[in-house]
Design an enzyme around this catalytic site. Structure first.
Site, short mmCIF file in Angstrom:
data_model
loop_
_atom_site.label_atom_id
_atom_site.label_comp_id
_atom_site.label_asym_id
_atom_site.label_seq_id
_atom_site.Cartn_x
_atom_site.Cartn_y
_atom_site.Cartn_z
CG HIS A 123 -1.93 0.79 1.32
ND1 HIS A 123 -1.48 2.22 1.74
CD2 HIS A 123 -3.24 0.89 1.29
CE1 HIS A 123 -2.91 2.89 1.75
NE2 HIS A 123 -3.94 2.13 1.42
CG ASP A 200 0.38 -2.50 6.28
OD1 ASP A 200 -0.50 -2.65 6.86
OD2 ASP A 200 0.24 -2.00 5.23
CD GLN A 203 -6.88 -4.50 4.07
OE1 GLN A 203 -7.84 -5.13 3.95
NE2 GLN A 203 -6.98 -3.10 3.78
CE LYS A 226 -7.36 -0.21 6.12
NZ LYS A 226 -8.32 0.49 5.14
CB CYS A 364 -3.87 3.18 -1.42
SG CYS A 364 -4.80 4.67 -1.19
#
Lengths: 407, 147
Positions: A123, A200, A203, A226, A364
């Protein structure tokens, strides 16, 4: 409690709303998830009856708010199975968490000639902060390629690792491709050459159980919104020994120990990295969101999502002239696709008219649009409250878009 | 035909449609019909990129009027580009600068002109008005001076 999808749906008031006089079908969960009553009520209750600033207040309300805020931290620690509560720093979200590490870790540990490794499926939030710090410190940014099947090219990754590698910053799950990266192997390989690893988790957090003591990464980031929590709250996990050595990212109240005009000494962890009044309500809302997911059982939730996701993949795959980009063997619930030769904006605009919320564009991840040579993607992404009936409505919308745009 | 009259024609065209489906089918048709911009003008300096779709816009000044040609990579965007060109091309700078373009809202396509949609259309209208302003400054103020 057993997993009852109708019960789950009942927990999310927004799912009862209509769009264009049709029942909303919300398939934009990779962008942000909807909020259950538990989270909404928590925010409401805090602002209605508990609002006060945290830390240092000696009045009753402030002590109460502080206790709740710190309980939220404890719960995050437990949820991630982090070693210590001092490793949990509240931020505004994944983006801020990554920027914090890029700046604070970068200024301390990245030197001219060093290398930082990211991947092609990152991203923008996990690209740009590293580009900036590399430029500032005279370091090189190396990009690990992906394979035809939208997986990380692990052979290339291994070759790119060296004693020059200072940090590897890789996504746990790709927001565009849904690919689950083998983060455990990545951590082991990176540590072997003495590199640090930032994952990261934006997600991953709502779909995969996370065990940081087991994973052993050096930094892990995610956003509250999220994972059914509020926007504007996120988490940075960092190993204590690293956080201790890093200098603060932002300065102000809360993060100091003693201030004179000559010199300031910094507060201890985690407060050193939490300058200013934190997002108190956000932290409490996040606590409720994680509690909610824990009560549902993240494994049960993931099993349900997987069923809906596989159904969608199967149905979508049956449509002629569809290109599906989510093709990794291990993937979670982001389904990116295009109709051959059709612009994603057109497909998305028509799907929207069916009250189905999907996302279109570069998501993104502009480097991925260049790799696949498309102007963008259409992405349907699923969460715990989605159903196969909703998938049918979505598929019908795609078929309609196809007949309008490809005839 | 004035801008207002042209807008009325388009409003009447859209009144015949019963639902969004017919409207979109018409937009798609119009997108396909859009007189394409000359390839030589489809260059980076004429590109208005949005997050979602992109628009190329070229403007020319002839005999006191401004002529636009344009293209987009998305066909629905192109359909709306077509509408905007039908209304604004071949007008004087002042007409373009004064145009309110309410018809887009009235025919139920407002969402495509929302700045958050980021499809290049809002920036395209801004750019059309900037062209009008620039041509006016360049040609019409010098005319005044020469008189």
């Amino acid at each position: 409690m057993g997993f009852d999808i109708q019960n789950v749906r009942g927990n999310f008031p927004i799912l009862r709303r209509k769009v264009y006089e049709k029942q909303l079908v919300y398939l934009d969960n990779a962008a942000t998830t909807q909020k259950p009553d538990m989270v909404i009520d928590r925010l409401n209750n805090f602002y209605s009856y508990e609002n006060s600033n945290v830390h240092r207040g000696i009045h009753h309300l402030s002590q109460e708010a502080t206790a709740c805020f710190e309980e939220a931290r404890d719960y995050v620690q437990k949820f991630l199975n982090a070693h210590s509560r001092n490793e949990i720093i509240f931020t505004r979200g994944t983006t801020e968490s990554i920027n914090l590490v890029a700046q604070s870790f970068g200024r301390k540990f990245i030197n001219p000639g060093d290398e930082v490794l990211i991947s092609q499926m990152e991203h923008h939030s996990n690209i740009v902060p590293w580009q900036m710090i590399c430029e500032e410190r005279g370091a090189r940014l190396l990009v690990v390629p992906i394979t035809e099947s939208a997986e990380l090219n692990m052979k290339a990754f291994e070759k790119m690792l060296s004693d020059k590698t200072r940090i590897v910053a890789i996504t746990h799950v790709s927001n565009t491709l849904g690919t689950i990266n083998p983060v455990d192997i990545i951590v082991k390989l990176a540590h072997r050459v003495g590199a640090r690893v930032l994952i990261d988790g934006a997600q991953a957090i709502a779909h995969l159980p996370i065990d940081l003591q087991n994973l052993d990464c050096d930094f892990y980031c995610f956003s509250g919104h999220k994972v059914y929590g509020p926007t504007g709250i996120g988490v940075l996990y960092g190993k204590v020994e690293l956080l201790e050595e890093m200098l603060p990212y932002q300065c102000g109240g809360e993060m100091i120990s003693e201030v004179t005009f000559e010199k300031t000494t910094f507060n201890e962890l985690p407060y050193k990295f939490e300058a200013g009044t934190p997002n108190i309500a956000g932290a409490l809302g996040l606590h409720s969101a994680l509690l909610y997911l824990d009560r549902l059982g993240i494994r049960q939730a993931a099993a349900h999502e997987d069923e809906v996701f596989k159904y969608a993949l199967d149905k979508l795959g049956q449509i002629d002239q569809i290109i599906i980009y989510s093709r990794a063997q291990h993937k979670t619930t982001s389904l990116s696709f295009n109709l051959k030769g059709v612009h994603p904006y057109d497909v998305g605009s028509i799907i929207d008219k069916f009250a189905v919320a999907v996302r279109t564009g570069h998501l993104c991840t502009q480097p991925l649009t260049r790799i696949f040579q498309v102007p963008g993607f259409v992405r349907a992404s699923f969460a715990v409250y989605n159903t196969t009936e909703e998938v049918d409505i979505f598929i019908n919308a795609v078929i309609q878009a196809k007949s309008m745009l490809m005839s | 035909m004035t801008i207002a009259e042209k807008e009325l024609v388009i409003r009447e065209e859209f009144e015949n449609f019963e639902d969004w489906l017919e409207k979109y089918n018409y937009l798609i048709e119009m997108g396909k019909d859009l007189p394409l911009i000359d390839e030589k003008y489809k260059i980076k300096s004429n590109l208005i990129s949005g997050c979602q779709s992109s628009v190329w816009l070229h403007a020319e000044y002839r005999d006191g009027k401004i002529y636009f040609t344009a293209d987009s990579d998305a066909v629905i965007t192109k359909g709306i580009v077509n509408l905007l060109i039908r209304v604004l091309s071949g007008r004087t700078a002042d007409e373009i600068l004064d145009a309110k373009l309410d018809f887009i809202d009235e025919i139920g396509l407002k969402e495509h002109l929302s700045p958050t949609r980021s499809n290049g259309l809002v920036s395209m209208i801004k750019q059309m008005k900037l062209y009008a302003l620039a041509f006016k400054a360049k040609y019409e103020s010098s005319e005044r001076e020469s008189k």
